[in-house]
Design an enzyme around this catalytic site. Structure first.
Site, PDB file in Angstrom:
ATOM      1  N   VAL A 134      -1.250  21.095 -31.165  1.00  0.00           N
ATOM      2  CA  VAL A 134      -1.800  22.281 -31.803  1.00  0.00           C
ATOM      3  C   VAL A 134      -1.139  22.415 -33.164  1.00  0.00           C
ATOM      4  O   VAL A 134      -0.042  21.867 -33.376  1.00  0.00           O
ATOM      5  CB  VAL A 134      -1.534  23.529 -30.912  1.00  0.00           C
ATOM      6  N   VAL A 270      -4.160  10.053 -34.592  1.00  0.00           N
ATOM      7  CA  VAL A 270      -3.825   8.806 -35.271  1.00  0.00           C
ATOM      8  C   VAL A 270      -3.548   7.745 -34.214  1.00  0.00           C
ATOM      9  O   VAL A 270      -2.770   7.957 -33.279  1.00  0.00           O
ATOM     10  CB  VAL A 270      -2.618   8.988 -36.205  1.00  0.00           C
ATOM     11  N   HIS A 548      14.074  19.394 -25.110  1.00  0.00           N
ATOM     12  CA  HIS A 548      14.815  19.007 -26.313  1.00  0.00           C
ATOM     13  C   HIS A 548      14.847  17.479 -26.431  1.00  0.00           C
ATOM     14  O   HIS A 548      15.910  16.859 -26.446  1.00  0.00           O
ATOM     15  CB  HIS A 548      16.232  19.577 -26.267  1.00  0.00           C
TER      16      HIS A 548
END
Length: 617
Positions: A134, A270, A548
Site C-alpha cells: 500500500v 516490479v 522488524h
C-alpha cells in the site's frame, strides 16, 4: 476501494458483537462523511509514464516515500515511484484499527517455512509475516511505535567499516525527519520541524498508568528513550498526529500533490531489474500492471526500497545473489553476492497474559461504541487513538543491570488488553484454533479483564535467510528466520519474562490483583509451570514476530564478504543500483525499526544528491 469497504465490513462485524451495534454503525457513517476529505490527499496515479526517468524507486513504503519526496526536491530530476499496492484509506488512519489491516489486500501476507524450533503454537508451525502492500508500506500496517534505537547500534555499524553511519552521523537525520510533539523530550534531542509526527498517544488506560508506576516502584527510571540514554520505562512515543496515524505516505507525499517531477505508479509489481550484462549497469525495471508487462528506463539509478523481503527477492530474480542458488533456480548469475542472508528480527513470547480485578481492559465490544467514535471524531481522543493497545515500553540491559546508560538486550511492551480481547488476534498471529482456545477460551467466554506484556529479544544472536522458491516473481520467497538457533536468545527471553513478573509483584499492580494467567501453553505441559525451562518452551511456541525484518542486503565495505551494498548503499559490482530500506542494516537496532528505516532514506537522499552533483560538476 475494495480494501476500504472490506475493513469497514469487518469493523461493523466487530461492532455487532455487542448491544451498541446500531449506534456504532451510525457513528462510523458520520465519521466517514465528515472525514472523507482525507481521502483526496493521495498523489494521483500516473497513467502516461515517460519512457525514461532520472531515478526509478521500487516500493512506496517507509523508506520509498521519504526518498521520493527528498529526491524530487531537485526540480531538474524526474522521479518515478512504483508501488505494488493502492492508496491508503480513511480507516487506516484510525490507530486502534491496526488489528484489521492484516486481513486485506494491503498486506503481502508472507509465511515462514514450517519449523520444529519456533512458531510451534501456530498453524503448520508457521509465523505470519505481514508486510505493507500500500502507499506508505508497513508504516500503514505497523503499531506506530517510534524508537530510534541505541547510539551503540549505529556506532557498531560504523566500526564495521561503514563510514558515515555512527550515531553522531545519523542523529541529524533522525532530527530532520521528526516533528516531535513530545512535551518532556530530552532538551535538544528531538527534531521539531520534520515531516513525520512523533507524539504521545492521547489515550492512556488505568492499567498502563499503574504498570508504569509499578515499574518505578521496581527501581526502573522514567526515561525519554529517544534521548541520550535508553534504559528505563516510558509511555510510548508514536507516529501519530492529533490522534491519527501518520504514515510516511501521509507525512512525506500528501503535501506534494502539485510537485510535477514526481510520478507515482500504483498497483504495479516490479518483476525484474534490467541490467546490461556487459557493463553491469542497471538501466531500468520491468513491471506488471493490469495484466500487462511494461518497462521503464532509469537514466541515473534504480533504487530498491521494497523491504527486507522484497528487495532481496527482486535482486535474486534479476541475477544478483548467491551464484549456486541462482543457478539451481534457473537464473543466470550476473554478480555473486550473499543476498538474502543475515535476516534478523525481533521476537517476543507474545502471549504473556495477566488478569486483573477492579478495572476494565481493552476489548473490541467496548471500543466500538458511539461515545468512543464521537471522542475520536470531535476531540481526537479516547480508546480509538490507542495504537492497537500498545501503551508503555521499557528497555533493559540484562548483562549490565546497574548501568543506567546500558545497551538494552530486551524490551517490555505493555498492551492494554489480552489476546482474547479482539477476535482478529487468533487470525493475525496464525494460531492453531485448539491452542488459542486452550489458552484464551475461558478469558474470551467470560470477558475477563487483563493485559499482555511482550518481552522482546532486542539484540538476537540468531539470524536466518530469504531464498527463492523458484524463478517466478509471483511466487513468494522462502523465509527461514532461524529463530533461537543460538540458545542465548532463549535465555534473554527468560530474563525478560522474569523482569515482567517482578513488575507485576509491585504494589501498584497488586491494587488490581494482577496475576499471571495460570493456563500452561499446550505443548509445554511436561515442564513445571513458571520454571525457566517452561518459559523457553513457551517462547518457542508463542513466537511473535515484531515485524522488524532487516539485514538481508547487508551494508558493508567490499572486503566484507557478507555485504551486499557499500556504505553509500550501492550494490557491490553493479552500477546505477542502490538499496535504501531496512534490508541494508548490518544488525537489527535495539528498538523498533520504522524510525531507523526512515532515517536511512533521509541519509540516502543526501548521499545520492552528493554523488550526482559531483558527477555533474
Amino acid at each position: 476501494m475494495q480494501t476500504f469497504f472490506g475493513i469497514f465490513a469487518l469493523m461493523l462485524g466487530s461492532c455487532c458483537y455487542h448491544a451498541q451495534a446500531q449506534d456504532s454503525i451510525m457513528s462510523v457513517i458520520e465519521f466517514l462523511q465528515d472525514g472523507g476529505k482525507r481521502l483526496n490527499r493521495e498523489l494521483p496515479d500516473r497513467n502516461n509514464l515517460y519512457e525514461e526517468y532520472d531515478f526509478v524507486i521500487v516500493g512506496a513504503g517507509s523508506a520509498g516515500c521519504a526518498l521520493a519526496a527528498r529526491l524530487s526536491e531537485i526540480s531538474d530530476w524526474n522521479i518515478l515511484l512504483i508501488e505494488a499496492g493502492a492508496n491508503e484509506n480513511l480507516l487506516m488512519d484510525i490507530p486502534m484499527f491496526v488489528h484489521y489491516m492484516q486481513s486485506y489486500d494491503v498486506n503481502w501476507d508472507y509465511r515462514t517455512k514450517p519449523s520444529d524450533q519456533y512458531c510451534l503454537a501456530f498453524k503448520n508451525n508457521q509465523c505470519r509475516f505481514p508486510r505493507g502492500k500500500v502507499m506508505g508500506g508497513s508504516s500503514v500496517l505497523n503499531y506506530m511505535i517510534y524508537t530510534r534505537g541505541n547510539r551503540r547500534d549505529f556506532d557498531s555499524w560504523a566500526a564495521a567499516g561503514n563510514e558515515g553511519w555512527s550515531y553522531k552521523d545519523v542523529l541529524p537525520y533522525f532530527q530532520k525527519l521528526e516533528h516531535s510533539f513530545v512535551p518532556d523530550s530530552y532538551p535538544g534531542y528531538a527534531g521539531k520541524n520534520g515531516p513525520l509526527a512523533v507524539s504521545y498517544v492521547p489515550y492512556k488506560s488505568k492499567i498502563s498508568k499503574l504498570f508504569l508506576e509499578a515499574s518505578l516502584q521496581a527501581g526502573i527510571p522514567y526515561v525519554d528513550y529517544n534521548g541520550p540514554k535508553q534504559v528505563g520505562i516510558s509511555f510510548i512515543q508514536s507516529t501519530t498526529r492529533n490522534g491519527y496515524r501518520d504514515s510516511t505516505n501521509a507525512a512525506y507525499l500528501y503535501p506534494l500533490k502539485n510537485r510535477t517531477n514526481l510520478h507515482v505508479r500504483k498497483r504495479s509489481q516490479v518483476t525484474k531489474i534490467i541490467i546490461d550484462k556487459e557493463t553491469k549497469q542497471a538501466t531500468g525495471v520491468k513491471f506488471y500492471h493490469n495484466r500487462k508487462y511494461y518497462t521503464v528506463k532509469a537514466r541515473y539509478e534504480v533504487i530498491l526500497s521494497a523491504g527486507a523481503i522484497g528487495s532481496p527477492h527482486l535482486l535474486m530474480l534479476s541475477g544478483i545473489g548467491p551464484k549456486r542458488h541462482l543457478q539451481e533456480k534457473g537464473i543466470k548469475p550476473i554478480v555473486d553476492l550473499p543476498v538474502g542472508y543475515n535476516f534478523q528480527d525481533h521476537t517476543a513470547a507474545g502471549a504473556l497474559t495477566f488478569l486483573v480485578n477492579n478495572t476494565m481492559s481493552m476489548m473490541v465490544e467496548r471500543e466500538m461504541s458511539i461515545e468512543n467514535f464521537m471522542d475520536f471524531q470531535l476531540r481526537h481522543t479516547g480508546p480509538l487513538t490507542s495504537i492497537g493497545g500498545c501503551e508503555t515500553i521499557g528497555f533493559f540491559d540484562s548483562e549490565h543491570p546497574n548501568d543506567s546508560d546500558g545497551w538494552p538486550d530486551y524490551e517490555l511492551l505493555q498492551i492494554g488488553g489480552t489476546m482474547a480481547g479482539d477476535p482478529s488476534f487468533e487470525l493475525n498471529f496464525n494460531y492453531k484454533h485448539e491452542t488459542f482456545q486452550k489458552l484464551f477460551g475461558e478469558v474470551q467466554r467470560k470477558s475477563l479483564n487483563g493485559f499482555t506484556v511482550f518481552p522482546l529479544i532486542l539484540r538476537p544472536r540468531s539470524s536466518g535467510r530469504i531464498s527463492l522458491k523458484n524463478a517466478s516473481p509471483f511466487r513468494y520467497p522462502v523465509i527461514e528466520p532461524n529463530y533461537f538457533s543460538d540458545p542465548y536468545d532463549l535465555d534473554i527471553s527468560v530474563r525478560a519474562i522474569r523482569k515482567t513478573l517482578e513488575i507485576i509483584d509491585q504494589p501498584a499492580m497488586q491494587q488490581l490483583n494482577a496475576h499471571l494467567l495460570p493456563v500452561p501453553m499446550p505443548g509445554c505441559e511436561q515442564y513445571e509451570f513458571n520454571s525457566d525451562d517452561y518459559w523457553r518452551c513457551f517462547t518457542r511456541h508463542a513466537t511473535y514476530t515484531i515485524y522488524h525484518h532487516v539485514g538481508t542486503c547487508k551494508m558493508g565495505p567490499r572486503k566484507d564478504r557478507s555485504a551486499v551494498v557499500d556504505p553509500r548503499l550501492r550494490v557491490h559490482g553493479i552500477k546505477g543500483l542502490r538499496v535504501v530500506d531496512a534490508s541494508i542494516m548490518p544488525n537489527v537496532p535495539a528498538g523498533h525499526t520504522n524510525a531507523p528505516t526512515v532515517m536511512i532514506a533521509e541519509k540516502a537522499a543526501d548521499m545520492i544528491k552528493e554523488d550526482w552533483n559531483m558527477v555533474r560538476r
